[in-house]
Every structure is written in structure tokens, then in C-alpha cells.
Enzyme design. Structure first.
Site, PDB file in Angstrom:
ATOM      1  N   MET A  24       0.830  -1.162   0.000  1.00  0.00           N
ATOM      2  CA  MET A  24       0.000   0.000   0.000  1.00  0.00           C
ATOM      3  C   MET A  24       0.885   1.238   0.000  1.00  0.00           C
ATOM      4  SD  MET A  24      -2.710  -2.184   1.954  1.00  0.00           S
ATOM      5  CE  MET A  24      -3.481  -3.353   1.029  1.00  0.00           C
ATOM      6  N   HIS A  30       7.053  -4.720  -0.172  1.00  0.00           N
ATOM      7  CA  HIS A  30       6.442  -4.272  -1.433  1.00  0.00           C
ATOM      8  C   HIS A  30       5.065  -4.900  -1.536  1.00  0.00           C
ATOM      9  CE1 HIS A  30       6.506  -2.676  -5.569  1.00  0.00           C
ATOM     10  NE2 HIS A  30       5.698  -3.708  -5.795  1.00  0.00           N
ATOM     11  N   CYS A  31       4.056  -4.061  -1.669  1.00  0.00           N
ATOM     12  CA  CYS A  31       2.668  -4.536  -1.673  1.00  0.00           C
ATOM     13  C   CYS A  31       2.136  -4.581  -3.103  1.00  0.00           C
ATOM     14  CB  CYS A  31       1.797  -3.629  -0.808  1.00  0.00           C
ATOM     15  SG  CYS A  31       0.076  -4.169  -0.727  1.00  0.00           S
ATOM     16  N   PRO A  32       1.840  -5.746  -3.651  1.00  0.00           N
ATOM     17  CA  PRO A  32       1.318  -5.800  -5.022  1.00  0.00           C
ATOM     18  C   PRO A  32      -0.092  -5.237  -5.143  1.00  0.00           C
ATOM     19  CG  PRO A  32       1.258  -7.985  -4.016  1.00  0.00           C
ATOM     20  CD  PRO A  32       1.983  -7.089  -3.051  1.00  0.00           C
TER      21      PRO A  32
END
Length: 467
Positions: free
Chosen positions: A1, A164-166
Site C-alpha cells: 500500500m 512491497h505490496c502488489p
């Protein structure tokens, strides 16, 4: 996010003595002539960037949010209002007002998660010269501030990186962590309110009659779809939000939780001396460091962190405690520079001419290969410098063992086994007598006053060509 924009202090940059022009931005150079002060060599010609947004995952998230926002109002609550005289217009407005306020706040928080920069390391940043514990990124070819880690998706180091947020197509770091918390909080409240609203409709909460109004086929289908699509995100995001609130209270990132476990295990085993996690200042100070000094602005979606993200207050009396975390793992060897011109390499000797990278013909690969061919590959040799743990840890590795042993290389395309270099073993055991006269000796045994001319000084080639 996502998270807020980097503060103005990070806008500062320094010109290298080899460059006369300013870079266009703080995260990358505009010309190959520009040199980062932290590393005596050219930097990559392409600025590392996060993948373009919106991606397919982000589009799917937006579609899901819009579906759960619109369909319960049009296909569930409005038909129920028309069929149930005891469900007044005032009650309908109150129910839908709460639903829309939470969803609109979720949209705003998600927008900031998508568009806010997670904060990269400013160009030219260097650690204090008196420090003995310097962290160096061999991907970015530059020093890393405390709590910064390299993201293999964004292809750059991110300040105070969490993960790291996909789902937001962005890193959760110094600039985006507050937005990430606001978004997950909004999702948690909006989804549970949504499920409560659907549940009250199913049990006919607002009806004073004994006979429940029969839902139409469309209403029944929409009720089932809303429950199926809303319940899993509600459960998962709730647990995720509670987990990150626990991290917030201890001023810890997801990466640092793993680091703390590793350090504790090494301390118990006596591998390293005791060291305390330096960034835990107490619950209130930890929360205000991320969300802001006043609770009145904690929910304000535009609020950005005031700190620069390159240094952090610590609970320790040691002024350089932030540069000492995480402690260097004594079992990890300092990584040597790795050439990228081929899919497989033979340690520090040569590239394998038989195996080529599958993407070797792409323009981007050729550009990088040309840069690597012209750039100096020596890296800082300070033993106190190391490349600490990052999200890009799953890389290809070479098991570089002695020349008389079998060498195995683990790569993304499989395993490559190289037999022992028998010529080196033979030279060490028998010397030049084991090779034809006129064979070039190993580099350490050459005559420094004699200039080597291929094909003339040593007509029989090098000793390495014999096995």
C-alpha cells in the site's frame, strides 16, 4: 500500500566533481557523466523505477471496491426499502451515509497509496565519515541509510522499507507507511460495516411484520456475491491491520522483525555480542513518529511524515546506534562484484561462452551490458561495509570453491557444474615442466618487466587452455 511524499530535506543533492550539471531528480542521474559521490564510477544510465501503475492487480482491487460500494445500495438496500414500510427513509439515509463515508475515505487513502512515492535514497547520500559500520547496496552502487532496503520490484533502495505490496503496486516505506495504515484501517471498517448492513437485511432487522419480504432473484444473487466477495478481504485485512498496529507500537518494520529474530538467535548462540533494537522509543513516541505529533491529524489522508527518513532517533545512548543495526552476520561473506553479461559465470575468472542469457538481445539488456563493460567493477573494500538484508535476497549465487574441486552454480535456469581446473592443479604440483615450452605461466608468476604479446611471447597459449 502507499505513503506520503518525501520531505524537502531529501530534495538536496550534491554534484560530483566529475559532473557539471545537476541531476533532473533526486533518485537518478540524467547523464552517464554524472557520478554518485558515494561510489567512484558511473551509475546505471536508466533510473530505477517502480513498475507502471495501475497494474492488473490494482485494477482488480479498484473493480472490487467499486462493486462492493455500488451494488449493495442499488440491488439490496433500495429494493428492501421499497418492500418494507417500517424501514423509513431516515433509516435508509443513515445506513447508506455511514457506508458511503467509509468507502469514500477508503478511495482517498488508496489513491495516496498509489500515487505517493515510497521515498528513495537521495542522490549522493553518504554515512558519517567517522562511522565504522557502513551499509552498501551492490545493486544501486551506493550507500544505504539506516533501515533502508533494496526492493527488487522497484529496483531501488527504499527508506524505512517494510515490504512491497502488489495490491497497491507500490512499496510500503517511509513515504507510504502512514497511508498504508490508513487504507487498511478504512478497508477493515468499511468491509465489516458492509457485512453488518447485509446481515441486518438478511435477518429483516428493520421490519416489524412477522412475514419477511421475499427477495427477488437479483437481490438474492447480489446478497450472496457481496458476502462471498467481502468476507475474505475483511478477515485478511483485519489481521494485517492488527499486525501492523503491533509493529507501529514497537517501531518495527516487517523486515526488521526477521532481523530481530535472527539477531536474538545469534546472541543466544554466542555468535555476536548483545545488541538491543535501537529504534523502539516507547509506544506513544513510536506512533507519533509515523502518524504525526497530534492525534487530530492521524486520520488526515494528506498528512506526510516530517522526518527525512535518512536518520532516526534511537533509545540508546550511543549516538551512532542507528548505523549499527542490523549487526553484521559473521557467517556471511562479503559479496564480490558480479558481472551481468551472461546467464552463467565461472567465479572471478571468465564468462561461460556456451551459455547466454535468454534476454541478451533486448535493448535494455544490451544497454546494461555496455555500461557494465565500460564501468569499473571494483567496489569499496572496507571490511566494515556490507550489503544487508533486503527484499531482493533471492538471487543467483556462485559456490566458488578451490580450483581443484567441482564448482556448482545455482541459477534461475538450473544448475551448472564445472569440473575442476586441472591445469591449475597440474601447475601447482609440477610447474612449467608439465606444459609445452612457451606456455604463459599464471599471472602471479609472470615477469613484471616483460611485456606479453599474444601469439609471440607465448606461442603455445596459456596454461589454462590445457584443462
Amino acid at each position: 500500500m502507499a505513503a506520503p511524499a518525501a520531505p524537502e530535506e531529501d530534495e538536496a543533492w550534491e554534484l560530483s566533481p566529475h559532473s557539471s550539471e545537476a541531476p533532473s531528480d533526486k533518485y537518478g542521474p540524467t547523464t552517464e557523466a554524472h557520478v554518485v559521490d558515494a561510489y567512484p564510477g558511473p551509475v546505471p544510465p536508466v533510473r530505477p523505477r517502480a513498475p507502471p501503475r495501475p497494474s492488473e492487480v490494482v485494477i482488480a482491487v479498484i473493480v472490487l471496491m467499486v462493486f462492493l460500494h455500488i451494488t449493495p445500495q442499488i440491488f439490496i438496500m433500495w429494493p428492501y426499502f421499497r418492500k418494507t414500510p417500517s424501514f423509513t427513509a431516515r433509516q435508509l439515509i443513515c445506513v447508506l451515509a455511514v457506508h458511503n463515508l467509509l468507502v469514500v475515505y477508503m478511495y482517498v487513502a488508496y489513491y495516496y497509496c498509489l500515487t505517493t512515492d515510497a521515498s528513495g535514497v537521495p542522490m549522493g547520500w553518504t554515512p558519517p565519515s567517522h562511522g565504522s559500520h557502513k551499509r552498501y547496496c551492490y545493486h544501486c552502487r551506493a550507500f544505504k541509510p539506516p533501515r533502508a532496503h533494496h526492493c527488487r520490484v522497484c529496483r531501488r533502495c527504499v527508506l524505512r522499507m517494510d515490504h512491497h505490496c502488489p495490491w497497491i503496486g507500490n512499496c510500503v516505506g517511509h513515504g507510504t507507511y502512514a497511508h498504508f495504515l490508513r487504507y487498511t484501517t478504512a478497508v477493515t471498517l468499511a468491509t465489516w460495516n458492509h457485512l453488518l448492513m447485509i446481515a441486518l437485511r438478511v435477518v429483516d432487522f428493520w421490519s416489524v411484520y412477522d412475514l419477511m419480504p421475499r427477495p427477488s432473484t437479483t437481490e438474492a444473487v447480489m446478497i450472496v456475491l457481496n458476502i462471498i466477495l467481502c468476507l475474505p478481504p475483511a478477515l485478511l485485512v483485519t489481521f494485517l491491520t492488527l499486525y501492523h498496529y503491533a509493529l507501529l507500537c514497537s517501531n518495527t518494520t516487517s523486515i526488521e522483525t526477521w532481523e530481530k529474530d535472527r539477531v536474538s538467535r545469534q546472541i543466544r548462540r554466542g555468535q555476536i555480542p548483545f545488541i538491543a533494537f535501537p529504534f523502539d522509543l516507547g509506544c506513544w513516541a513510536n506512533v507519533t513518529q509515523v502518524l504525526g505529533a497530534s492525534p487530530l491529524i492521524w486520520l488526515w489522508p494528506c498528512h506526510a511524515p516530517a522526518a527525512s527518513g535518512t536518520s532516526f532517533p534511537v533509545a540508546s545512548a550511543e549516538p551512532d546506534a542507528q548505523y549499527l543495526w542490523p549487526p553484521k552476520d559473521p557467517r556471511v561473506r562479503r559479496r564480490a562484484p558480479r558481472l551481468t553479461g551472461s546467464a552463467f559465470t565461472y567465479g572471478h575468472e571468465q564468462l561461460n561462452p556456451q551459455l547466454r542469457a535468454s534476454h541478451a538481445k533486448s535493448p535494455q539488456f544490451q544497454t546494461r551490458a555496455a555500461w557494465h563493460a565500460s564501468a569499473p567493477h571494483d567496489v569499496p573494500r572496507d571490511e566494515a561495509m556490507y550489503d544487508s538484508y533486503s527484499s531482493g535476497s533471492g538471487e543467483d549465487t556462485d559456490d566458488d570453491v578451490g580450483s581443484g574441486q567441482v564448482r556448482v552454480r545455482r541459477g534461475s535456469e538450473g544448475l551448472e557444474v564445472r569440473p575442476p581446473q586441472y591445469s591449475r592443479v597440474l601447475w601447482e604440483e609440477a610447474g612449467a615442466e608439465a606444459f609445452p615450452p612457451g606456455t604463459e605461466p599464471p599471472p602471479e608468476e609472470r615477469d613484471p618487466n616483460h611485456e606479453y604479446v599474444p601469439g609471440h611471447a607465448y606461442p603455445h597459449g596459456t596454461f589454462a587452455e590445457y584443462g
